[in-house]
Design a protein around this motif. Structure first.
Motif, PDB file in Angstrom:
ATOM      1  N   GLY A 222       5.626  13.265  14.416  1.00 49.32           N
ATOM      2  CA  GLY A 222       5.647  13.184  12.968  1.00 49.32           C
ATOM      3  C   GLY A 222       4.262  12.906  12.425  1.00 49.32           C
ATOM      4  O   GLY A 222       3.508  12.121  13.012  1.00 49.32           O
ATOM      5  N   LYS A 223       3.925  13.551  11.328  1.00 48.77           N
ATOM      6  CA  LYS A 223       2.631  13.301  10.672  1.00 48.77           C
ATOM      7  C   LYS A 223       2.765  12.068   9.787  1.00 48.77           C
ATOM      8  O   LYS A 223       3.691  11.952   8.990  1.00 48.77           O
ATOM      9  N   ILE A 224       1.832  11.146   9.920  1.00 54.50           N
ATOM     10  CA  ILE A 224       1.860   9.911   9.137  1.00 54.50           C
ATOM     11  C   ILE A 224       1.452  10.222   7.699  1.00 54.50           C
ATOM     12  O   ILE A 224       0.348  10.716   7.443  1.00 54.50           O
ATOM     13  N   VAL A 225       2.353   9.938   6.755  1.00 54.70           N
ATOM     14  CA  VAL A 225       2.081  10.277   5.353  1.00 54.70           C
ATOM     15  C   VAL A 225       2.078   9.060   4.435  1.00 54.70           C
ATOM     16  O   VAL A 225       1.698   9.166   3.270  1.00 54.70           O
ATOM     17  N   GLU A 226       2.487   7.899   4.958  1.00 56.58           N
ATOM     18  CA  GLU A 226       2.519   6.688   4.130  1.00 56.58           C
ATOM     19  C   GLU A 226       2.394   5.461   5.019  1.00 56.58           C
ATOM     20  O   GLU A 226       3.057   5.372   6.061  1.00 56.58           O
ATOM     21  N   VAL A 227       1.542   4.520   4.619  1.00 61.60           N
ATOM     22  CA  VAL A 227       1.319   3.291   5.395  1.00 61.60           C
ATOM     23  C   VAL A 227       1.137   2.103   4.456  1.00 61.60           C
ATOM     24  O   VAL A 227       0.877   2.263   3.260  1.00 61.60           O
ATOM     25  N   GLU A 228       1.259   0.905   5.018  1.00 64.62           N
ATOM     26  CA  GLU A 228       0.916  -0.326   4.313  1.00 64.62           C
ATOM     27  C   GLU A 228       0.110  -1.217   5.251  1.00 64.62           C
ATOM     28  O   GLU A 228       0.469  -1.354   6.427  1.00 64.62           O
ATOM     29  N   ALA A 229      -0.928  -1.830   4.720  1.00 65.81           N
ATOM     30  CA  ALA A 229      -1.752  -2.750   5.509  1.00 65.81           C
ATOM     31  C   ALA A 229      -1.274  -4.187   5.310  1.00 65.81           C
ATOM     32  O   ALA A 229      -0.948  -4.597   4.187  1.00 65.81           O
ATOM     33  N   TYR A 230      -1.228  -4.932   6.401  1.00 67.26           N
ATOM     34  CA  TYR A 230      -0.887  -6.358   6.367  1.00 67.26           C
ATOM     35  C   TYR A 230      -2.033  -7.128   6.997  1.00 67.26           C
ATOM     36  O   TYR A 230      -2.364  -6.918   8.167  1.00 67.26           O
ATOM     37  N   MET A 231      -2.626  -8.015   6.169  1.00 62.37           N
ATOM     38  CA  MET A 231      -3.947  -8.550   6.480  1.00 62.37           C
ATOM     39  C   MET A 231      -3.950  -9.938   7.115  1.00 62.37           C
ATOM     40  O   MET A 231      -4.919 -10.673   7.031  1.00 62.37           O
ATOM     41  N   GLY A 232      -2.843 -10.302   7.752  1.00 64.79           N
ATOM     42  CA  GLY A 232      -2.868 -11.459   8.624  1.00 64.79           C
ATOM     43  C   GLY A 232      -2.817 -12.814   7.961  1.00 64.79           C
ATOM     44  O   GLY A 232      -2.058 -13.057   7.025  1.00 64.79           O
ATOM     45  N   VAL A 233      -3.654 -13.713   8.446  1.00 63.65           N
ATOM     46  CA  VAL A 233      -3.580 -15.142   8.152  1.00 63.65           C
ATOM     47  C   VAL A 233      -3.577 -15.451   6.660  1.00 63.65           C
ATOM     48  O   VAL A 233      -2.876 -16.367   6.207  1.00 63.65           O
ATOM     49  N   GLU A 234      -4.297 -14.691   5.857  1.00 59.11           N
ATOM     50  CA  GLU A 234      -4.413 -14.983   4.424  1.00 59.11           C
ATOM     51  C   GLU A 234      -3.490 -14.121   3.568  1.00 59.11           C
ATOM     52  O   GLU A 234      -3.518 -14.223   2.339  1.00 59.11           O
ATOM     53  N   ASP A 235      -2.657 -13.313   4.177  1.00 63.06           N
ATOM     54  CA  ASP A 235      -1.772 -12.385   3.454  1.00 63.06           C
ATOM     55  C   ASP A 235      -0.345 -12.932   3.511  1.00 63.06           C
ATOM     56  O   ASP A 235       0.303 -12.932   4.559  1.00 63.06           O
TER      57      ASP A 235
END
Length: 202
Positions: free
Chosen positions: A36-49
């Motif tokens: 599958g081609k990746i068309v949507e993502v979300e970033a999760y930024m760890g300790v401060e998120d």
């Protein structure tokens, strides 16, 4: 196409998130190559998120893989029934990751369709085809991704991502379904390919 190496993942998480768009996620399973081609993502930024599972340095058996160096799969369960697959990013002990929210089906369509609907792909309605992989839980069902792949090395042969050079416009927005995360719910850390019909939500 070339498989992405560790150095791709061990970088700034927001950069990795944007650059994952258009790449090909592959799961080789029981003789099938599901792509599958990746068309949507979300970033999760760890300790401060506050939306991240590792917020505040939380470290559990579930989140342990987030503390590895970039290039591993972090697979977790939601609502006690659906799996979500994430790409661990950045350096060791920096627990950040990118959630893959939607894929455009490319190869192994019959297997994906059987996994999701118990039907061959050609038997699906247009609505079902559009909904095959347009959400994090849906794509994991279609791609047969479950907790057995938690901690999988994305540079090996079972679950991996291929590079793909393609031009498209990227839309940036707030992340979805994280109203609990206080101010973090408004961070613009969701990215998707403009006008792609397989994104989970406009």
């Amino acid at each position: 196409m070339k498989k992405l190496g560790k150095e791709f993942y061990k970088r700034n998480t927001l950069e990795v998130a944007r650059e994952l768009l258009g790449k090909y996620l592959i799961h080789e399973h029981e003789g099938n190559k599901l792509i599958g081609k990746i068309v949507e993502v979300e970033a999760y930024m760890g300790v401060e998120d506050k939306a991240a599972h590792s917020y505040g340095g939380r470290r559990t058996e579930r989140t342990a893989v987030m503390y590895k160096e970039g290039g591993y799969a972090y697979v977790f369960q939601i609502y006690g029934m659906y799996y979500c697959v994430n790409v661990v990013t950045s350096e060791k002990e920096i627990p950040q990751a990118v959630l893959i929210r939607a894929l455009e089906p490319v190869e192994g369509l019959d297997a994906m369709s059987e996994n999701r609907y118990n039907k061959e792909y050609e038997e699906l309605t247009n609505y079902q085809k559009k909904n095959l992989t347009n959400g994090p839980g849906k794509l994991c069902i279609a791609m047969n991704i479950d907790k057995e792949l938690n901690g999988e090395d994305l540079c090996k042969e079972k679950l991996y991502i291929l590079d793909n050079k393609e031009k498209f416009d990227i839309i940036t927005s707030k992340r979805i379904n994280i109203d609990y995360a206080e101010e973090a719910k408004d961070y613009p850390w969701r990215f998707y390919i403009k006008d792609n019909k397989y994104i989970s939500k406009k």
